[in-house]
Design a protein around this motif. Structure first.
Motif, PDB file in Angstrom:
ATOM      1  N   PRO A 137       0.876  -1.345  -0.091  1.00  0.00           N
ATOM      2  CA  PRO A 137       0.043   0.131   0.117  1.00  0.00           C
ATOM      3  C   PRO A 137       0.782   1.383   0.045  1.00  0.00           C
ATOM      4  CG  PRO A 137      -0.798  -1.522   1.603  1.00  0.00           C
ATOM      5  CD  PRO A 137       0.311  -2.190   1.111  1.00  0.00           C
ATOM      6  N   LEU A 138       0.342   2.252  -0.528  1.00  0.00           N
ATOM      7  CA  LEU A 138       1.130   3.372  -0.635  1.00  0.00           C
ATOM      8  C   LEU A 138       0.703   4.331   0.770  1.00  0.00           C
ATOM      9  CD1 LEU A 138       2.614   5.772  -2.180  1.00  0.00           C
ATOM     10  CD2 LEU A 138       0.340   6.400  -3.170  1.00  0.00           C
ATOM     11  N   LEU A 139       1.875   4.858   1.321  1.00  0.00           N
ATOM     12  CA  LEU A 139       1.623   5.661   2.460  1.00  0.00           C
ATOM     13  C   LEU A 139       1.225   6.988   2.189  1.00  0.00           C
ATOM     14  CD1 LEU A 139       4.201   4.663   4.829  1.00  0.00           C
ATOM     15  CD2 LEU A 139       1.853   4.141   5.245  1.00  0.00           C
ATOM     16  N   PRO A 140       0.183   7.631   2.561  1.00  0.00           N
ATOM     17  CA  PRO A 140      -0.279   8.854   2.270  1.00  0.00           C
ATOM     18  C   PRO A 140       1.009   9.748   2.896  1.00  0.00           C
ATOM     19  CG  PRO A 140      -2.200   7.875   3.164  1.00  0.00           C
ATOM     20  CD  PRO A 140      -0.906   6.905   3.376  1.00  0.00           C
ATOM     21  N   PRO A 141       1.144  10.917   2.281  1.00  0.00           N
ATOM     22  CA  PRO A 141       2.392  11.775   2.707  1.00  0.00           C
ATOM     23  C   PRO A 141       2.441  11.988   4.413  1.00  0.00           C
ATOM     24  CG  PRO A 141       1.641  12.872   0.875  1.00  0.00           C
ATOM     25  CD  PRO A 141       0.626  11.503   1.256  1.00  0.00           C
ATOM     26  N   SER A 142       1.236  12.281   4.938  1.00  0.00           N
ATOM     27  CA  SER A 142       1.047  12.571   6.089  1.00  0.00           C
ATOM     28  C   SER A 142       1.254  11.435   7.111  1.00  0.00           C
ATOM     29  CB  SER A 142      -0.534  13.104   6.587  1.00  0.00           C
ATOM     30  OG  SER A 142      -1.519  12.049   6.360  1.00  0.00           O
ATOM     31  N   ALA A 147      -2.026  13.175  15.589  1.00  0.00           N
ATOM     32  CA  ALA A 147      -1.398  13.855  16.557  1.00  0.00           C
ATOM     33  C   ALA A 147      -0.643  12.927  17.516  1.00  0.00           C
ATOM     34  CB  ALA A 147      -2.538  14.466  17.746  1.00  0.00           C
ATOM     35  N   GLN A 148      -1.098  11.563  17.566  1.00  0.00           N
ATOM     36  CA  GLN A 148      -0.278  10.651  18.196  1.00  0.00           C
ATOM     37  C   GLN A 148       0.932  10.242  17.448  1.00  0.00           C
ATOM     38  OE1 GLN A 148      -2.404   7.059  19.015  1.00  0.00           O
ATOM     39  NE2 GLN A 148      -0.580   6.195  20.061  1.00  0.00           N
ATOM     40  N   LEU A 149       0.794  10.084  16.099  1.00  0.00           N
ATOM     41  CA  LEU A 149       1.905  10.209  15.260  1.00  0.00           C
ATOM     42  C   LEU A 149       3.035  11.012  15.378  1.00  0.00           C
ATOM     43  CD1 LEU A 149       3.620   8.573  12.980  1.00  0.00           C
ATOM     44  CD2 LEU A 149       2.019   9.634  11.436  1.00  0.00           C
ATOM     45  N   ASP A 150       2.446  11.963  15.298  1.00  0.00           N
ATOM     46  CA  ASP A 150       3.199  13.291  15.522  1.00  0.00           C
ATOM     47  C   ASP A 150       4.142  13.280  16.879  1.00  0.00           C
ATOM     48  OD1 ASP A 150       4.545  16.081  14.480  1.00  0.00           O
ATOM     49  OD2 ASP A 150       3.656  16.689  16.047  1.00  0.00           O
ATOM     50  N   ALA A 191      -7.598   1.675   2.373  1.00  0.00           N
ATOM     51  CA  ALA A 191      -8.642   2.402   2.946  1.00  0.00           C
ATOM     52  C   ALA A 191      -8.235   2.727   4.301  1.00  0.00           C
ATOM     53  CB  ALA A 191     -10.074   1.354   2.822  1.00  0.00           C
ATOM     54  N   GLN A 192      -7.691   1.842   4.918  1.00  0.00           N
ATOM     55  CA  GLN A 192      -7.515   2.035   6.451  1.00  0.00           C
ATOM     56  C   GLN A 192      -6.075   3.143   6.438  1.00  0.00           C
ATOM     57  OE1 GLN A 192      -6.897  -2.253   7.021  1.00  0.00           O
ATOM     58  NE2 GLN A 192      -7.770  -2.039   9.121  1.00  0.00           N
ATOM     59  N   LEU A 193      -5.385   2.960   5.495  1.00  0.00           N
ATOM     60  CA  LEU A 193      -4.317   4.201   5.516  1.00  0.00           C
ATOM     61  C   LEU A 193      -4.937   5.461   5.356  1.00  0.00           C
ATOM     62  CD1 LEU A 193      -1.403   2.259   3.928  1.00  0.00           C
ATOM     63  CD2 LEU A 193      -1.522   2.944   6.152  1.00  0.00           C
ATOM     64  N   ASN A 194      -5.776   5.445   4.348  1.00  0.00           N
ATOM     65  CA  ASN A 194      -6.409   6.725   4.022  1.00  0.00           C
ATOM     66  C   ASN A 194      -7.364   7.281   5.386  1.00  0.00           C
ATOM     67  OD1 ASN A 194      -5.337   6.674   1.541  1.00  0.00           O
ATOM     68  ND2 ASN A 194      -7.110   5.775   0.557  1.00  0.00           N
ATOM     69  N   ALA A 195      -7.932   6.394   5.785  1.00  0.00           N
ATOM     70  CA  ALA A 195      -8.737   6.871   7.122  1.00  0.00           C
ATOM     71  C   ALA A 195      -7.761   7.205   8.274  1.00  0.00           C
ATOM     72  CB  ALA A 195      -9.563   5.607   7.527  1.00  0.00           C
ATOM     73  N   ALA A 196      -6.776   6.715   8.371  1.00  0.00           N
ATOM     74  CA  ALA A 196      -5.709   7.194   9.452  1.00  0.00           C
ATOM     75  C   ALA A 196      -4.924   8.505   9.065  1.00  0.00           C
ATOM     76  CB  ALA A 196      -4.735   6.154   9.639  1.00  0.00           C
ATOM     77  N   ALA A 197      -5.063   8.589   7.701  1.00  0.00           N
ATOM     78  CA  ALA A 197      -4.401   9.772   7.424  1.00  0.00           C
ATOM     79  C   ALA A 197      -5.421  11.022   7.622  1.00  0.00           C
ATOM     80  CB  ALA A 197      -4.171   9.867   6.000  1.00  0.00           C
ATOM     81  N   LYS A 198      -6.770  10.965   7.899  1.00  0.00           N
ATOM     82  CA  LYS A 198      -7.715  11.836   8.061  1.00  0.00           C
ATOM     83  C   LYS A 198      -8.112  11.939   9.462  1.00  0.00           C
ATOM     84  CE  LYS A 198      -9.361  11.394   3.272  1.00  0.00           C
ATOM     85  NZ  LYS A 198     -10.490  10.767   2.529  1.00  0.00           N
ATOM     86  N   ASP A 199      -7.608  11.199  10.162  1.00  0.00           N
ATOM     87  CA  ASP A 199      -8.173  11.050  11.643  1.00  0.00           C
ATOM     88  C   ASP A 199      -6.814  11.869  12.550  1.00  0.00           C
ATOM     89  OD1 ASP A 199      -8.270  10.426  14.450  1.00  0.00           O
ATOM     90  OD2 ASP A 199      -8.347   8.215  14.152  1.00  0.00           O
ATOM     91  N   THR A 242       4.545   3.727  20.377  1.00  0.00           N
ATOM     92  CA  THR A 242       4.731   3.365  19.222  1.00  0.00           C
ATOM     93  C   THR A 242       3.996   1.958  18.863  1.00  0.00           C
ATOM     94  OG1 THR A 242       7.060   4.244  19.120  1.00  0.00           O
ATOM     95  CG2 THR A 242       6.545   2.747  17.235  1.00  0.00           C
ATOM     96  N   ILE A 243       4.031   1.017  19.846  1.00  0.00           N
ATOM     97  CA  ILE A 243       3.151  -0.149  19.949  1.00  0.00           C
ATOM     98  C   ILE A 243       1.598   0.227  19.674  1.00  0.00           C
ATOM     99  CG2 ILE A 243       2.453  -1.986  20.949  1.00  0.00           C
ATOM    100  CD1 ILE A 243       5.411  -2.291  22.194  1.00  0.00           C
ATOM    101  N   GLU A 244       1.234   1.281  20.581  1.00  0.00           N
ATOM    102  CA  GLU A 244      -0.205   1.543  20.626  1.00  0.00           C
ATOM    103  C   GLU A 244      -0.367   1.962  19.334  1.00  0.00           C
ATOM    104  OE1 GLU A 244      -3.766   1.945  21.299  1.00  0.00           O
ATOM    105  OE2 GLU A 244      -2.492   0.726  22.532  1.00  0.00           O
ATOM    106  N   LEU A 245       0.480   2.904  18.632  1.00  0.00           N
ATOM    107  CA  LEU A 245       0.163   3.757  17.240  1.00  0.00           C
ATOM    108  C   LEU A 245      -0.062   2.674  16.355  1.00  0.00           C
ATOM    109  CD1 LEU A 245       0.379   6.621  16.062  1.00  0.00           C
ATOM    110  CD2 LEU A 245       2.639   5.910  15.393  1.00  0.00           C
TER     111      LEU A 245
END
Length: 102
Positions: A11-16, A77-80, A64-72, A35-38
């Protein structure tokens, strides 16, 4: 008979979400609960079925899951926060690397 060519499709990771790749390939994830929780937050079933392997997970999670995470916003914020912690740790330890002698 050998295959003529082998393709690996991931899958292609969205830039975010690109920093997920940095987190996955840094072994710090193995003991860092944030990181595990992320990764678990993205898909807990896939996290379990991948044997808690973030690299495998990123290679098999649905687009679809990656795209949803990119909009969450909460996920981003947790990723950042998690990525910044890794970056700060890396900067703090730069002075521990011995100079090259050759």
């Amino acid at each position: 008979m050998k295959p003529a060519q082998i393709f690996t499709v991931v899958p292609l990771l969205p830039p975010s979400l690109e920093r997920l790749r940095l987190l996955a390939y840094n072994l710090r994830w193995a003991w860092d609960h944030g990181t595990i929780e992320l990764f678990r937050r993205m898909d807990s079933d896939l996290w379990e079925s991948s044997g808690h392997n973030p690299v495998q997970m990123l290679g098999t999670i649905s687009q679809a899951q990656l795209n949803a995470a990119a909009k969450d916003e909460a996920f981003l914020a947790q990723l950042d926060r998690t990525a910044r912690e890794l970056e700060e740790l890396s900067v703090d330890r730069e002075h521990l690397v011995p100079p090259r002698l050759w």
